[in-house]
Design an enzyme around this catalytic site. Structure first.
Site, PDB file in Angstrom:
ATOM      1  N   TYR A  56       1.603 -19.627 -19.109  1.00  0.00           N
ATOM      2  CA  TYR A  56       2.029 -19.915 -20.474  1.00  0.00           C
ATOM      3  C   TYR A  56       0.804 -20.377 -21.263  1.00  0.00           C
ATOM      4  CZ  TYR A  56       6.910 -19.998 -18.818  1.00  0.00           C
ATOM      5  OH  TYR A  56       8.137 -19.679 -18.280  1.00  0.00           O
ATOM      6  N   LEU A 209      20.195 -19.708 -25.523  1.00  0.00           N
ATOM      7  CA  LEU A 209      20.421 -19.421 -26.949  1.00  0.00           C
ATOM      8  C   LEU A 209      19.797 -18.086 -27.338  1.00  0.00           C
ATOM      9  CD1 LEU A 209      19.844 -22.952 -28.530  1.00  0.00           C
ATOM     10  CD2 LEU A 209      22.005 -21.850 -27.901  1.00  0.00           C
ATOM     11  N   ARG A 211      16.791 -16.983 -27.181  1.00  0.00           N
ATOM     12  CA  ARG A 211      15.557 -17.174 -27.950  1.00  0.00           C
ATOM     13  C   ARG A 211      15.820 -17.493 -29.422  1.00  0.00           C
ATOM     14  NH1 ARG A 211      15.469 -13.665 -24.043  1.00  0.00           N
ATOM     15  NH2 ARG A 211      13.809 -13.805 -22.493  1.00  0.00           N
ATOM     16  N   GLY A 212      16.878 -18.259 -29.638  1.00  0.00           N
ATOM     17  CA  GLY A 212      17.235 -18.682 -30.983  1.00  0.00           C
ATOM     18  C   GLY A 212      18.216 -17.769 -31.678  1.00  0.00           C
ATOM     19  N   SER A 215      21.532 -19.466 -31.888  1.00  0.00           N
ATOM     20  CA  SER A 215      21.405 -20.909 -32.131  1.00  0.00           C
ATOM     21  C   SER A 215      22.137 -21.347 -33.391  1.00  0.00           C
ATOM     22  CB  SER A 215      19.932 -21.290 -32.270  1.00  0.00           C
ATOM     23  OG  SER A 215      19.380 -20.718 -33.453  1.00  0.00           O
TER      24      SER A 215
END
Length: 334
Positions: A56, A209, A211-212, A215
């Site tokens: 990452y 979620l 990746r939003g 959301s």
């Protein structure tokens, strides 16, 4: 916050885990100070599981998590359980160049992670994707050697299919499978989840979620930076996005009827799937963290679950989880 076990051989963890990837990479710019404050707030709220990966932002995320742990109160630092993924190869330009699951590489990756994180052991260690050139038995066997030496406590898997899970479990005790699971990503339900339950392996669910996407905060006209993963994700493109956000609006009606948010409803749905599933929340700010933690107080009864199923059927989302080239690396999709 209630606790769950990572499988029959794994540690006890909080009901939710914190996925730290977005604090360093793939979702646009993040604020380091706020990211560390969010990790501290999560620990203070009783969250124990912190998830990261050595690739990452080429080590940045591990160093950030390490800093957050060093600057947390001792009692909170000691409660943290670190889940680390390894094996993904990057070049200096940030491009992806495959996966390395060779035993020597496994031990090399672990040595660097321990240094960056500033710890003497990793609680759950797993290869991010199966190396197609190395039998999973060899990769898992190398982690088992790290367990024997005390550098790793538990062995995990990531994005693997049912047959690979069985082969890995026949090699060494597996505590946990990390895999995408949400209202709109339900591919594990047919074969993978029954296999983990048969073998006593827990699931940490990432992408709860999407990746939003679900959301409740993603606008229809939102502009994404080129370095944001979602700018290239099929689910966030053109007509796909518009269709998928219609699903979110249907979910919003249910959430508002319960006096909670869309995100809380989506997370609570994953929590309702079983005590063996621990959702990872990808909050990058204390505000989003607080919202996500509120999901643990949401109870979904049979009527709620039926309404959610009607609003967002299992096959309703349009677009794959990843771009085509990345889907090819997912053993879980084979």
């Amino acid at each position: 916050m209630d606790t769950r076990h990572l499988g029959t051989t794994g540690p006890q963890v909080s009901a939710l885990g914190l996925g730290c990837m977005g604090m360093s990479a793939l979702y646009g710019e993040a604020d380091r100070t706020e990211s560390i404050a969010t990790v501290h707030a999560a620990l203070e709220a009783g969250v124990t599981l912190l998830d990261t990966g050595d690739f990452y932002a080429m080590g940045h995320n591990e160093m950030l998590v390490g800093e957050a742990l060093r600057t947390a109160p001792a009692a909170r630092r000691e409660q943290a359980l670190l889940s680390v993924k390894f094996g993904a190869l990057r070049d200096p330009d940030g491009n992806w160049s495959g996966y390395d699951g060779r035993p020597a590489a496994v031990k090399n990756f672990a040595a660097y992670s321990l240094q960056r994180l500033g710890v003497d052991h990793i609680d759950v260690y797993r290869i991010a994707r199966v190396d197609p050139d190395v039998p999973i038995e060899e990769t898992v066997g190398a982690i088992a050697e790290l367990v024997e030496k005390g550098h790793v406590r538990h062995i995990g898997l990531s994005e693997v299919g049912a047959e690979t899970i069985r082969r890995a479990a026949a090699t060494a005790p597996i505590s946990d499978l990390q895999i995408e699971y949400s209202l709109v990503s339900r591919g594990i339900e047919d074969r993978i989840l029954p296999t983990t339950r048969e073998l006593g392996i827990a699931v940490t669910a990432y992408g709860v979620l999407s990746r939003g996407l679900i959301s409740g905060h993603f606008g229809r006209d939102r502009k994404l930076a080129a370095n944001d993963f979602r700018a290239h994700s099929p689910r966030f493109q053109g007509e796909n996005l518009q269709h998928n956000l219609d699903l979110v609006e249907a979910l919003r009606k249910i959430a508002e009827g319960k006096g909670v948010t869309v995100a809380q409803t989506a997370i609570a749905w994953v929590l309702s799937r079983g005590e063996d599933i621990v959702p990872l929340i990808g909050a990058r700010t204390r505000e989003r963290l607080a919202e996500a933690l509120g999901a643990t107080a949401v109870t979904l009864d049979e009527a709620d679950l039926a309404a959610i199923e009607e609003a967002v059927p299992a096959d309703a989302v349009v677009g794959a989880r990843y771009p085509e080239a990345q889907m090819a690396h997912l053993d879980s999709e084979r």
